[in-house]
Design an enzyme around this catalytic site. Structure first.
Site, PDB file in Angstrom:
ATOM      1  N   ARG A 148      88.550 -43.602 -63.604  1.00  7.36           N
ATOM      2  CA  ARG A 148      88.832 -44.027 -64.978  1.00  7.36           C
ATOM      3  C   ARG A 148      87.517 -44.150 -65.734  1.00  7.36           C
ATOM      4  NH1 ARG A 148      93.410 -48.514 -64.900  1.00  7.36           N
ATOM      5  NH2 ARG A 148      93.460 -48.009 -67.098  1.00  7.36           N
ATOM      6  N   ASN A 154      99.576 -54.570 -72.772  1.00  8.03           N
ATOM      7  CA  ASN A 154      98.563 -53.611 -73.209  1.00  8.03           C
ATOM      8  C   ASN A 154      98.324 -53.650 -74.715  1.00  8.03           C
ATOM      9  OD1 ASN A 154      98.176 -52.928 -70.598  1.00  8.03           O
ATOM     10  ND2 ASN A 154      99.293 -50.984 -70.677  1.00  8.03           N
ATOM     11  N   ARG A 211      90.102 -54.038 -65.580  1.00 10.19           N
ATOM     12  CA  ARG A 211      89.400 -52.959 -66.277  1.00 10.19           C
ATOM     13  C   ARG A 211      89.456 -53.111 -67.791  1.00 10.19           C
ATOM     14  NH1 ARG A 211      89.413 -48.548 -67.231  1.00 10.19           N
ATOM     15  NH2 ARG A 211      87.679 -47.382 -66.422  1.00 10.19           N
ATOM     16  N   CYS A 221      89.631 -47.157 -59.973  1.00  7.85           N
ATOM     17  CA  CYS A 221      90.638 -48.127 -59.550  1.00  7.85           C
ATOM     18  C   CYS A 221      91.685 -47.403 -58.730  1.00  7.85           C
ATOM     19  CB  CYS A 221      91.214 -48.877 -60.738  1.00  7.85           C
ATOM     20  SG  CYS A 221      92.434 -47.983 -61.634  1.00  7.85           S
ATOM     21  N   ARG A 277     100.283 -58.822 -62.613  1.00  6.30           N
ATOM     22  CA  ARG A 277      99.362 -58.439 -63.693  1.00  6.30           C
ATOM     23  C   ARG A 277     100.134 -57.961 -64.921  1.00  6.30           C
ATOM     24  NH1 ARG A 277      96.209 -53.860 -62.421  1.00  6.30           N
ATOM     25  NH2 ARG A 277      95.636 -54.241 -64.568  1.00  6.30           N
TER      26      ARG A 277
HETATM   27  N1  EPU Z   1      89.625 -40.877 -69.839  1.00 10.24           N
HETATM   28  C1  EPU Z   1      88.484 -40.137 -69.905  1.00 10.24           C
HETATM   29  N2  EPU Z   1      87.393 -40.706 -70.503  1.00 10.24           N
HETATM   30  C2  EPU Z   1      87.415 -41.943 -71.041  1.00 10.24           C
HETATM   31  C3  EPU Z   1      88.603 -42.682 -70.973  1.00 10.24           C
HETATM   32  C4  EPU Z   1      89.706 -42.120 -70.371  1.00 10.24           C
HETATM   33  O1  EPU Z   1      88.425 -39.006 -69.447  1.00 10.24           O
HETATM   34  O2  EPU Z   1      86.392 -42.389 -71.586  1.00 10.24           O
HETATM   35  C5  EPU Z   1      90.826 -40.297 -69.197  1.00 10.24           C
HETATM   36  C6  EPU Z   1      91.377 -41.168 -68.066  1.00 10.24           C
HETATM   37  O3  EPU Z   1      90.739 -40.911 -66.853  1.00 10.24           O
HETATM   38  C7  EPU Z   1      92.836 -40.798 -68.075  1.00 10.24           C
HETATM   39  C8  EPU Z   1      93.116 -40.550 -69.553  1.00 10.24           C
HETATM   40  O4  EPU Z   1      91.860 -40.296 -70.160  1.00 10.24           O
HETATM   41  O5  EPU Z   1      93.031 -39.592 -67.398  1.00 10.24           O
HETATM   42  C9  EPU Z   1      93.795 -41.692 -70.268  1.00 10.24           C
HETATM   43  O6  EPU Z   1      93.093 -42.907 -70.032  1.00 10.24           O
HETATM   44  P1  EPU Z   1      93.034 -44.059 -71.119  1.00 10.24           P
HETATM   45  O7  EPU Z   1      91.611 -44.312 -71.497  1.00 10.24           O
HETATM   46  O8  EPU Z   1      93.980 -43.747 -72.228  1.00 10.24           O
HETATM   47  O9  EPU Z   1      93.534 -45.304 -70.297  1.00 10.24           O
HETATM   48  P2  EPU Z   1      93.151 -46.806 -70.623  1.00 10.24           P
HETATM   49  O10 EPU Z   1      93.029 -46.959 -72.082  1.00 10.24           O
HETATM   50  O11 EPU Z   1      92.027 -47.233 -69.763  1.00 10.24           O
HETATM   51  C10 EPU Z   1      95.593 -47.682 -70.955  1.00 10.24           C
HETATM   52  C11 EPU Z   1      96.497 -48.657 -70.273  1.00 10.24           C
HETATM   53  C12 EPU Z   1      96.952 -48.105 -68.934  1.00 10.24           C
HETATM   54  C13 EPU Z   1      97.670 -46.767 -69.181  1.00 10.24           C
HETATM   55  C14 EPU Z   1      96.727 -45.803 -69.923  1.00 10.24           C
HETATM   56  C15 EPU Z   1      97.378 -44.494 -70.282  1.00 10.24           C
HETATM   57  C16 EPU Z   1      95.693 -50.805 -71.063  1.00 10.24           C
HETATM   58  C17 EPU Z   1      95.077 -52.108 -70.750  1.00 10.24           C
HETATM   59  N3  EPU Z   1      95.780 -49.931 -70.070  1.00 10.24           N
HETATM   60  O12 EPU Z   1      94.462 -47.541 -70.100  1.00 10.24           O
HETATM   61  O13 EPU Z   1      97.891 -49.038 -68.415  1.00 10.24           O
HETATM   62  O14 EPU Z   1      98.056 -46.190 -67.955  1.00 10.24           O
HETATM   63  O15 EPU Z   1      96.273 -46.435 -71.145  1.00 10.24           O
HETATM   64  O16 EPU Z   1      98.487 -44.705 -71.075  1.00 10.24           O
HETATM   65  O17 EPU Z   1      96.115 -50.580 -72.170  1.00 10.24           O
HETATM   66  C18 EPU Z   1      99.098 -50.188 -66.788  1.00 10.24           C
HETATM   67  O18 EPU Z   1      99.462 -50.983 -67.667  1.00 10.24           O
HETATM   68  O19 EPU Z   1      99.635 -50.138 -65.649  1.00 10.24           O
HETATM   69  C19 EPU Z   1      98.019 -49.251 -67.079  1.00 10.24           C
HETATM   70  C20 EPU Z   1      97.298 -48.661 -66.135  1.00 10.24           C
END
Ligand code: EPU
Length: 436
Positions: free
Chosen positions: A121, A23, A92, A116, A406
Site C-alpha cells: 500500500r 472510512n 494505516r 499490510c 476495526r
Molecule cells: N496506491 C498507489 N499509490 C498510492 C496510494 C495507493 O499505487 O500512493 C494504490 C494502492 O496500492 C491500491 C490502490 O491504489 O492498489 C487504491 O488504494 P487507495 O489509496 O485508494 O486506498 P486507501 O485510501 O489507502 C481506502 C480505504 C480502504 C479501501 C481503499 C480502496 C480508508 C481508511 N481505507 O484505503 O479500506 O480498501 O480505500 O477503496 O478509507 C477497509 O476499510 O477495509 C479498507 C482497506
C-alpha cells in the site's frame, strides 16, 4: 484475545440501522486539525480505528471530547506535528493527518505506513500531490517529513496503476483547501467518502467543487472555521449486512442505508437473486430504508473490484462467501489489491471450493458450509468468515476478532439483534478451540 462462536442455521429478520462510515469518519477527524474552532461530528462509529485516531489527534494537540457517537475536535496546541510509528503501525489511515498538518502548521512528520495484510500500500500519490502544491518532502528514520510555508494551488494528476487513491485524494484536497490560489485534482478518487469530506470542508469554509467526480476544483482560503457535520452511512457495513440477511434466506429491514452509493453491489446482488428494495422511495441525504430478501436458490455472478462507482474491494470477500451457496460457478477478480485473498483458505476450511489463480478466484457454488475454527488476517476477510458461519452446519469459531472490530461496531450484537446466534468470548493464546 476475543473470538466469536457462531451457531449457524438461523434466518435473520427484524430491523437494524446502518452505522456511520469508518472510512468517512477517519479523514473527517483528521481534517478537523485545520479548523480554528470546534468541529463536531455526528454518527461516528465506536470502533478501534476511531479510538486510534482520537489518540493520534490528542498527541497532535487537539482536544477530543464527546459522548456516544458524537465527537468534538478542537485544536488547542499547534506545536506538535509528529504522527509516531507506534500509532501509524496500528492504523494505516493515520496517513490522512499528513495533508491537514502540513497545510495548517507548515510541517508534518508522519511515520511511513508499511505494507499490510491485504498487500502493498504505497503512498507515492499522496506525496506527488503534496509536492505539486509546493511541499518539500524527505524521508528520515522511517518518517515522511513535509514542509511548506504556504502551499500553492496547482493542477495535479492523481491517477496511479490501480486507479486513484482515496486517502491520497483526501490528503491533497484537504491541504489544497488552505493553499494560495486554485488547485485542480484530475483523476481524483470518486468515492462517496471523498464527497463527504468535501461537504465537511465546505462547512468549515473551504471552497471545493466537483468532489465525487474525477475532477475536483479547490479555491484556497486563508482560514477554516468550526463546523457541525453528520458522517455518511457506511456502505461497506450496509453491503455486509444485506449479504448476511440474504445468505440466511432471511427477510429484514435496514435503515440509514446508502442505497445510491451501492449501485454496483446491488446490481450484482440482484443478478444473484438478492432483492434490496427501498421501503421509502425518497432518499433523504443519501439514506433510505430497504427491505432485504432473497430467492431460495442463489445464482452465480462474475464481479471485478474497481474504484468507485465500480464494485468495492471492501466487499469482495463477503460476496465470495455468499456465492459459495450459489447454484453454479462464480468468478471474482480483484483489481485494487491483487493479493487480498486471505479469506480463501479459511473459507476452504469450512467446505468452500475455491480455485485461485493470481488475482482471480473461481467459486464453485453449491457448497454445504460446515463450522470450523477459522482465522482471517484482515478486516473484511473476517466479516466474510462470520457470514459463512451464519449458514454453516454446526459451530464456527472466528479468531482474532480485533480485525473485525476495526470496522464493525460489535457485529455480533448487530446480527444477534436480527436473530443470529453469536457469542463473543475470550480465547487464551494457547487455549484449544472446542467446536461442538
Ligand atoms: N496506491 C498507489 N499509490 C498510492 C496510494 C495507493 O499505487 O500512493 C494504490 C494502492 O496500492 C491500491 C490502490 O491504489 O492498489 C487504491 O488504494 P487507495 O489509496 O485508494 O486506498 P486507501 O485510501 O489507502 C481506502 C480505504 C480502504 C479501501 C481503499 C480502496 C480508508 C481508511 N481505507 O484505503 O479500506 O480498501 O480505500 O477503496 O478509507 C477497509 O476499510 O477495509 C479498507 C482497506
Amino acid at each position: 484475545m476475543d473470538a466469536l462462536r457462531i451457531q449457524g442455521g438461523t434466518r435473520l429478520s427484524g430491523t437494524l440501522a446502518v452505522d456511520g462510515s469508518k472510512n468517512a469518519a477517519l479523514p473527517a477527524m483528521a481534517a478537523a486539525i485545520m479548523a480554528d474552532g470546534p468541529v463536531t461530528l455526528h454518527d461516528v462509529p465506536t470502533l478501534s480505528d476511531i479510538a486510534n485516531m482520537t489518540k493520534l489527534l490528542r498527541e497532535l494537540g487537539c482536544e477530543v471530547t464527546g459522548h456516544g457517537r458524537t465527537c468534538t475536535i478542537q485544536t488547542t496546541d499547534t506545536a506538535a506535528t509528529h504522527a509516531r510509528y507506534e500509532i501509524v503501525r496500528t492504523m494505516r489511515a493515520s496517513i490522512c493527518v499528513l495533508g491537514p498538518l502540513l497545510a495548517s502548521r507548515g510541517e508534518a512528520r508522519v511515520s511511513m505506513p508499511g505494507g499490510c495484510a491485504i498487500g502493498d500500500r504505497p503512498v507515492d500519490l499522496h506525496l506527488r500531490g503534496l509536492r505539486a502544491l509546493g511541499a518539500q518532502i524527505e524521508l528520515d528514520g522511517g518518517d515522511i517529513i513535509a514542509r511548506a510555508d504556504r502551499l500553492k494551488g496547482a493542477t495535479i494528476f492523481l491517477g496511479g496503476p490501480f486507479g486513484s487513491s482515496v486517502l491520497g485524494t483526501a490528503n491533497v484536497m484537504s491541504a489544497a483547501a488552505l493553499a494560495e490560489g486554485c488547485t485542480v485534482i484530475e483523476s481524483a478518487a470518486c468515492e462517496p467518502e471523498i464527497a463527504g469530506l468535501a461537504d465537511l470542508l465546505n462547512a468549515m469554509g473551504a471552497k471545493i467543487q466537483g468532489a465525487g467526480t474525477p475532477r475536483i476544483v479547490i479555491e484556497g482560503v486563508e482560514q477554516l472555521h468550526g463546523a457541525d457535520y453528520t458522517v455518511i452511512p457506511d456502505r461497506i457495513v450496509a453491503g455486509t449486512l444485506a449479504m448476511a440477511i440474504a445468505m440466511t434466506n432471511g427477510d429484514a429491514t435496514l435503515t440509514n442505508f446508502p442505497h445510491d452509493n451501492l449501485l454496483a453491489v446491488l446490481d450484482r446482488l440482484d443478478i444473484a437473486g438478492v432483492h434490496v428494495e427501498r421501503e421509502n422511495t425518497e432518499e433523504v441525504s443519501g439514506r433510505c430504508t430497504v427491505r432485504v430478501t432473497s430467492d431460495r436458490r442463489l445464482r452465480p455472478v462474475l464481479y471485478t473490484t474497481q474504484p468507485y462507482p465500480g464494485f468495492p474491494t471492501d466487499l469482495q470477500a463477503q460476496l465470495m462467501a455468499l456465492l459459495c451457496l450459489a447454484d453454479g460457478n462464480s468468478i471474482v477478480t480483484e483489481r485494487i489489491y491483487p493479493d487480498r485473498f486471505l479469506h480463501v483458505s479459511e473459507l476452504t476450511r469450512m467446505g468452500a471450493t475455491l480455485f485461485r489463480s493470481g488475482s482471480t478466484v473461481v467459486v464453485q457454488g453449491g457448497a454445504q458450509l460446515v463450522g470450523a475454527p477459522v482465522m482471517a488476517g484482515d478486516l473484511r476477510g473476517s466479516a466474510a468468515l462470520v457470514l459463512a458461519g451464519l449458514v454453516a452446519k454446526g459451530e464456527t469459531v472466528v479468531q482474532r476478532v480485533y480485525h473485525l472490530d476495526r470496522g464493525y461496531v460489535r457485529l455480533e450484537n448487530q446480527l444477534n439483534a436480527l436473530g443470529a446466534g453469536i457469542e463473543r468470548f475470550e480465547l487464551g493464546v494457547s487455549d484449544p478451540i472446542e467446536v461442538g
